[in-house]
Structures are given as structure tokens and as C-alpha cells.
Design a protein around this motif. Structure first.
Motif, PDB file in Angstrom:
ATOM      1  N   GLN A   4       0.863  -1.190   0.000  1.00 55.70           N
ATOM      2  CA  GLN A   4       0.000   0.000   0.000  1.00 55.70           C
ATOM      3  C   GLN A   4       0.899   1.239   0.000  1.00 55.70           C
ATOM      4  OE1 GLN A   4      -2.126   1.420   3.382  1.00 55.70           O
ATOM      5  NE2 GLN A   4      -0.564   0.802   4.871  1.00 55.70           N
ATOM      6  N   ILE A   5       0.435   2.283  -0.663  1.00 52.12           N
ATOM      7  CA  ILE A   5       1.181   3.540  -0.710  1.00 52.12           C
ATOM      8  C   ILE A   5       0.492   4.541   0.220  1.00 52.12           C
ATOM      9  CG2 ILE A   5       2.028   5.388  -2.212  1.00 52.12           C
ATOM     10  CD1 ILE A   5       3.044   2.794  -3.295  1.00 52.12           C
ATOM     11  N   VAL A   6       1.286   5.204   1.039  1.00 50.16           N
ATOM     12  CA  VAL A   6       0.773   6.262   1.912  1.00 50.16           C
ATOM     13  C   VAL A   6       1.457   7.572   1.523  1.00 50.16           C
ATOM     14  CG1 VAL A   6       0.730   7.155   4.280  1.00 50.16           C
ATOM     15  CG2 VAL A   6       0.200   4.741   3.846  1.00 50.16           C
ATOM     16  N   ILE A   7       0.657   8.594   1.250  1.00 48.79           N
ATOM     17  CA  ILE A   7       1.202   9.902   0.867  1.00 48.79           C
ATOM     18  C   ILE A   7       0.700  10.955   1.851  1.00 48.79           C
ATOM     19  CG2 ILE A   7       1.335  11.647  -0.959  1.00 48.79           C
ATOM     20  CD1 ILE A   7       0.620   9.472  -2.979  1.00 48.79           C
ATOM     21  N   PRO A   8       1.564  11.470   2.706  1.00 47.01           N
ATOM     22  CA  PRO A   8       1.143  12.572   3.575  1.00 47.01           C
ATOM     23  C   PRO A   8       1.053  13.869   2.767  1.00 47.01           C
ATOM     24  CG  PRO A   8       3.372  11.796   4.156  1.00 47.01           C
ATOM     25  CD  PRO A   8       2.972  11.081   2.912  1.00 47.01           C
ATOM     26  N   PHE A   9       0.045  14.686   3.057  1.00 53.71           N
ATOM     27  CA  PHE A   9      -0.182  15.905   2.266  1.00 53.71           C
ATOM     28  C   PHE A   9      -0.747  17.005   3.152  1.00 53.71           C
ATOM     29  CE2 PHE A   9      -2.779  18.481  -0.741  1.00 53.71           C
ATOM     30  CZ  PHE A   9      -1.743  18.890  -1.562  1.00 53.71           C
ATOM     31  N   ARG A  10      -0.188  18.199   2.974  1.00 53.11           N
ATOM     32  CA  ARG A  10      -0.606  19.362   3.769  1.00 53.11           C
ATOM     33  C   ARG A  10      -0.830  20.519   2.805  1.00 53.11           C
ATOM     34  NH1 ARG A  10       1.915  23.583   7.031  1.00 53.11           N
ATOM     35  NH2 ARG A  10       3.721  23.325   5.698  1.00 53.11           N
ATOM     36  N   LEU A  11      -1.980  21.131   2.856  1.00 53.74           N
ATOM     37  CA  LEU A  11      -2.280  22.199   1.895  1.00 53.74           C
ATOM     38  C   LEU A  11      -2.250  23.590   2.544  1.00 53.74           C
ATOM     39  CD1 LEU A  11      -2.840  22.417  -1.116  1.00 53.74           C
ATOM     40  CD2 LEU A  11      -5.276  22.243  -0.652  1.00 53.74           C
ATOM     41  N   SER A  12      -2.077  23.655   3.861  1.00 57.20           N
ATOM     42  CA  SER A  12      -2.064  24.966   4.514  1.00 57.20           C
ATOM     43  C   SER A  12      -0.647  25.550   4.467  1.00 57.20           C
ATOM     44  CB  SER A  12      -2.546  24.833   5.961  1.00 57.20           C
ATOM     45  OG  SER A  12      -2.010  23.680   6.557  1.00 57.20           O
ATOM     46  N   ASN A  13      -0.530  26.717   3.832  1.00 62.40           N
ATOM     47  CA  ASN A  13       0.765  27.394   3.636  1.00 62.40           C
ATOM     48  C   ASN A  13       1.861  26.437   3.195  1.00 62.40           C
ATOM     49  OD1 ASN A  13       2.509  29.574   3.492  1.00 62.40           O
ATOM     50  ND2 ASN A  13       3.167  29.369   5.633  1.00 62.40           N
ATOM     51  N   PRO A  14       1.674  25.740   2.071  1.00 60.60           N
ATOM     52  CA  PRO A  14       2.682  24.754   1.675  1.00 60.60           C
ATOM     53  C   PRO A  14       3.897  25.446   1.053  1.00 60.60           C
ATOM     54  CG  PRO A  14       0.971  24.847   0.018  1.00 60.60           C
ATOM     55  CD  PRO A  14       0.604  25.860   1.074  1.00 60.60           C
ATOM     56  N   LYS A  15       5.031  24.769   1.084  1.00 57.38           N
ATOM     57  CA  LYS A  15       6.244  25.242   0.402  1.00 57.38           C
ATOM     58  C   LYS A  15       6.570  26.688   0.756  1.00 57.38           C
ATOM     59  CE  LYS A  15       6.601  21.429  -0.943  1.00 57.38           C
ATOM     60  NZ  LYS A  15       7.700  20.737  -0.240  1.00 57.38           N
ATOM     61  N   SER A  16       6.658  26.931   2.054  1.00 60.33           N
ATOM     62  CA  SER A  16       6.820  28.312   2.525  1.00 60.33           C
ATOM     63  C   SER A  16       8.149  28.922   2.064  1.00 60.33           C
ATOM     64  CB  SER A  16       6.700  28.360   4.049  1.00 60.33           C
ATOM     65  OG  SER A  16       7.552  27.393   4.636  1.00 60.33           O
ATOM     66  N   PRO A  54      -9.465  18.411   6.041  1.00 60.15           N
ATOM     67  CA  PRO A  54     -10.169  17.948   4.833  1.00 60.15           C
ATOM     68  C   PRO A  54     -10.064  18.940   3.674  1.00 60.15           C
ATOM     69  CG  PRO A  54     -11.747  18.503   6.606  1.00 60.15           C
ATOM     70  CD  PRO A  54     -10.383  18.797   7.135  1.00 60.15           C
ATOM     71  N   TYR A  55      -9.881  18.435   2.474  1.00 59.90           N
ATOM     72  CA  TYR A  55      -9.890  19.250   1.255  1.00 59.90           C
ATOM     73  C   TYR A  55     -10.881  18.639   0.281  1.00 59.90           C
ATOM     74  CZ  TYR A  55      -5.422  20.560   3.310  1.00 59.90           C
ATOM     75  OH  TYR A  55      -4.445  20.952   4.180  1.00 59.90           O
ATOM     76  N   PRO A  56     -12.156  18.972   0.407  1.00 56.54           N
ATOM     77  CA  PRO A  56     -13.199  18.319  -0.395  1.00 56.54           C
ATOM     78  C   PRO A  56     -12.958  18.453  -1.900  1.00 56.54           C
ATOM     79  CG  PRO A  56     -14.171  19.672   1.353  1.00 56.54           C
ATOM     80  CD  PRO A  56     -12.716  19.969   1.355  1.00 56.54           C
ATOM     81  N   GLU A  57     -12.450  19.612  -2.369  1.00 59.46           N
ATOM     82  CA  GLU A  57     -12.217  19.776  -3.819  1.00 59.46           C
ATOM     83  C   GLU A  57     -11.242  18.724  -4.329  1.00 59.46           C
ATOM     84  OE1 GLU A  57     -11.445  21.803  -1.423  1.00 59.46           O
ATOM     85  OE2 GLU A  57     -12.096  23.875  -1.752  1.00 59.46           O
ATOM     86  N   LEU A  58     -10.216  18.496  -3.529  1.00 63.31           N
ATOM     87  CA  LEU A  58      -9.206  17.527  -3.915  1.00 63.31           C
ATOM     88  C   LEU A  58      -9.810  16.124  -3.989  1.00 63.31           C
ATOM     89  CD1 LEU A  58      -6.139  17.929  -4.395  1.00 63.31           C
ATOM     90  CD2 LEU A  58      -5.763  17.043  -2.098  1.00 63.31           C
ATOM     91  N   GLU A  59     -10.571  15.789  -2.971  1.00 64.30           N
ATOM     92  CA  GLU A  59     -11.178  14.449  -2.927  1.00 64.30           C
ATOM     93  C   GLU A  59     -12.098  14.224  -4.109  1.00 64.30           C
ATOM     94  OE1 GLU A  59     -12.571  12.559   0.673  1.00 64.30           O
ATOM     95  OE2 GLU A  59     -11.771  14.236   1.825  1.00 64.30           O
ATOM     96  N   SER A  60     -12.853  15.281  -4.468  1.00 69.65           N
ATOM     97  CA  SER A  60     -13.795  15.087  -5.572  1.00 69.65           C
ATOM     98  C   SER A  60     -13.062  15.051  -6.908  1.00 69.65           C
ATOM     99  CB  SER A  60     -14.861  16.194  -5.560  1.00 69.65           C
ATOM    100  OG  SER A  60     -14.243  17.440  -5.728  1.00 69.65           O
ATOM    101  N   GLU A  61     -11.860  15.648  -6.958  1.00 72.28           N
ATOM    102  CA  GLU A  61     -11.112  15.663  -8.218  1.00 72.28           C
ATOM    103  C   GLU A  61     -10.334  14.367  -8.434  1.00 72.28           C
ATOM    104  OE1 GLU A  61      -8.657  19.166  -8.660  1.00 72.28           O
ATOM    105  OE2 GLU A  61      -7.809  18.381 -10.526  1.00 72.28           O
ATOM    106  N   ILE A  62      -9.765  13.842  -7.366  1.00 68.87           N
ATOM    107  CA  ILE A  62      -8.929  12.641  -7.489  1.00 68.87           C
ATOM    108  C   ILE A  62      -9.714  11.445  -6.976  1.00 68.87           C
ATOM    109  CG2 ILE A  62      -6.788  11.543  -6.728  1.00 68.87           C
ATOM    110  CD1 ILE A  62      -5.730  14.520  -6.471  1.00 68.87           C
ATOM    111  N   LYS A  63     -10.095  10.577  -7.926  1.00 67.93           N
ATOM    112  CA  LYS A  63     -11.065   9.538  -7.584  1.00 67.93           C
ATOM    113  C   LYS A  63     -10.432   8.250  -7.067  1.00 67.93           C
ATOM    114  CE  LYS A  63     -14.852  11.759  -8.642  1.00 67.93           C
ATOM    115  NZ  LYS A  63     -15.578  12.330  -7.496  1.00 67.93           N
ATOM    116  N   PHE A  64      -9.268   7.902  -7.576  1.00 70.57           N
ATOM    117  CA  PHE A  64      -8.809   6.536  -7.299  1.00 70.57           C
ATOM    118  C   PHE A  64      -8.094   6.379  -5.960  1.00 70.57           C
ATOM    119  CE2 PHE A  64      -4.202   6.088  -7.719  1.00 70.57           C
ATOM    120  CZ  PHE A  64      -3.852   7.324  -8.233  1.00 70.57           C
TER     121      PHE A  64
END
Lengths: 205, 205
Positions: A4-16, A54-64
Motif C-alpha cells: 500500500q502507498i501512503v502519501i502525507p499531504f498538507r495544503l495549509s501554507n505549503p512550500k513556505s 479535509p480538502y473536499p475539492e481535492l477528494e472530488s477531483e482525485i477519484k482513485f
């Protein structure tokens, strides 16, 4: 062994560290583009994206991919999901390809680490029980953890896996080597490579 | 196809971007250590070191390589030696290992390129007639040359081959990942890795 692949992701102030070059909105879009490039590279495996909110836009865009929200610190959020056969892949590796991931997952060892520049761990595959410890030179820390547990460790040698996007100089690597969304996004922002003496980046605004 | 290795080497004021951190004498010794690490990685193949001026001490110390003196500019000196089955390997790749070189030389393609950071070409294998063009973003230039000649090009994906020593930040990669002479030399100079937040280099004098 199933992986299984696990990808941690943070969208608040990324790549500061890119804040001097890109607006927060642009950095968010950059982070999403990089995540998409990483997802395209791991698309043959079950993937869980673990987000701190939660980032609902992301979830609805990336389905798999499966999306999990966990507001605990990075290490805890990842370790909660760790089980034998887990590969943790950072979300900011825009040069990653399916071929690199295949070669990585075929590398023998109880623990396989793809180093990033500056002492980072860009991908980590654990075929036995293992707990990650990111930040503060994670490459050496993971080496020591594996050693202390008597695990057989392998270093995965990949330039494409080594380039995480952290500072401005990394964007040049994206422009030179990326085949995916992230390069297209930077081009749309006006970035291009100038080849006078050493190649450098410029941006038309 | 038999392979010959060509390593261009320059000992006059080498690694000038490190001048703020290392004396000229130290930079010369660093350059020799890196060359030795590269030579150890290619030791299973016939090797020619092409130098812009004679260095008798080096020749007497390193027995298994052939030394050629050619004072013409880098590209001309290398192209004089190019024939089908030539791999040009830069002399400042202290993370190179025999395994990396084996994998590189097994990669299929008329031309195989191992990219360096910042648009460089750290290793180049030409199985057909080819002329190199270093400096000024050689990675993209070599891509275009191969394309214009109708040659099948492959990119060799290696972190160890991608790390050439150019600026101060590259020394950290040596301290973290090198197994050879170059790391020992930096340790002798007093360098060590400090792991507070991001790892960084310090030097005891």
C-alpha cells in the motif's frame, strides 16, 4: 507481499520557502500539481493520502485514491497507517514516474529508502514493522532505526526520487526533467529556463 | 560492445566556488580524492584520464589508468578521445560506486545520459558516433544533439551519479552518502554533520 502507498499531504501554507517567488494561492496549486504527478506514478497500487485537514475539492477531483484526515503531527499520522508492506511517498516529488516506483518496489530489503537532497527521506518502503521519524535529517535517523531493529536496509538510488521541491533551485529541476502537471503549471505561471552559462529560471509576469 | 571510460580532470584552481570554505591546496586535494573515488567505481574498465597539464605525482600514484595531457578546451579534449563505446565520466562524482557504473553501462540506448543537478551531464555513454558539448546546460544540449542525429537516447536515473561537487551544499551530500576517500578527507579537514532541524555542515579548525 501486497503493497500500500501512503502519501502525507498538507495544503495549509505549503512550500513556505518559495514564498518570495510564488503567492500562497500559487504554492497551493503547485502542491496539488505535485501530488497529482506523484499519484500518477503510484496509480497501480492502493493509495491513501493522509491530510491534516479535509480538502473536499481535492477528494472530488482525485477519484482513485483514498483520503484520510488526521490532524496529528506528520510522524504520528503516518505511523498510524504503517503496516508491513507500506511505502510512504512524499507528495512533492514531481519527477517521479511509474518506472521509478516499479524499480523502487522491486528493491530487496526489509526497509528501502530513497534519499532526498539535504538528508531527507523521499520514499520509504517497510516490509516489516517500522516506525518513521521525519524532520531533522530523517535519512540518517531511518538508517539508525533500521539498524537498531536489526532490519536489512537498502538505499534506492534514483535522481528522480531525490528531487523534492523545497526551494527555488528545485524549480529548475522541475523545468528540466518533469514530464507531468507540475512543469505545465510552472510554464503557465511564466517560468522558463534560460541557458546562458549555467541554466537559470526566469518568470514572465 | 567494449567500453572505454574517459575522465576529464583539471587540477589548476579546481572547485573555485568552494574558495570561501577551502584553501586552494585543500581544493586540489579534494579534487584528487574525488577522482580516486570515481576511479574506484570504474576500475573494471579501461580508463583514460585526460588532463589539461601534466601531474606527475598523480600519474605515479594511480597506476591502473592511462593519463593523457591535452591542453585544448574540455569539449575538444574529450571529443578527440570519443569513439563508439565511450563513457565520459566527470571526475567530481564522489558518490559513484561500481554498482551504479554497472547499471549505467547496462542501460540500453545509443546515447545514455546521467543528469547532474542544475542541468549538467555527469556521465554520458555513446554507443554510436557522438560529440559532447559541456558547459551552459549540457543536459539539454546533449538531448538536442542526440535528437538531431536520430540517436536513441536514454536517461539514467541515479541520485549517486547526480551529485557532483560544485558548491558548499554538495559537501553535505558527500558527508551523508559517500563511502570513499572524499568523505574521509573532509572528516580530516574537520567537517561534520550537525543534525539540528535540517542537517548542516560545520568545520572544526
Amino acid at each position: 507481499m501486497d503493497v500500500q502507498i501512503v502519501i502525507p499531504f498538507r495544503l495549509s501554507n505549503p512550500k513556505s520557502r518559495l514564498a518570495g517567488h510564488l503567492s500562497e494561492e500559487e504554492r497551493k496549486n503547485l502542491a496539488v500539481c505535485m501530488l497529482k504527478d506523484v499519484l500518477a506514478a503510484v496509480c497501480n497500487y492502493p493509495v491513501t493520502v493522509v491530510m491534516n485537514e479535509p480538502y473536499p475539492e481535492l477528494e472530488s477531483e482525485i477519484k482513485f485514491a483514498e483520503f484520510v484526515v488526521d490532524s496529528s503531527p506528520l510522524n504520528d499520522a503516518v505511523n498510524t497507517l504503517m503496516k508491513p508492506g507500506t511505502a510512504v511517498v512524499m507528495s512533492d516529488l514531481p519527477l517521479l514516474t511509474e518506472e521509478v516506483v516499479e524499480r523502487f518496489l522491486k528493491t530487496e530489503g526489509d526497509v528501502v529508502i530513497a534519499p532526498g537532497r539535504r538528508g531527507g527521506t523521499n520514499m520509504l518502503l517497510a516490509r516489516k514493522h517500522f516506525r518513521v521519524s521525519y524532520h531533522y535529517g530523517s535519512f540518517l535517523k531511518h538508517l539508525r532505526i533500521a539498524e537498531s531493529m536489526g532490519l536489512k536496509l537498502a538505499i534506492f538510488d534514483s535522481f528522480y526520487a531525490s528531487v523534492d521541491v523545497d526551494d527555488y533551485s528545485d524549480l529548475l529541476e522541475v523545468m528540466l526533467h518533469c514530464k507531468g502537471e507540475t512543469k505545465k503549471f510552472l510554464q503557465k505561471l511564466g517560468f522558463k529556463v534560460i541557458m546562458e552559462k549555467e541554466p537559470y529560471l526566469t518568470r514572465d509576469l
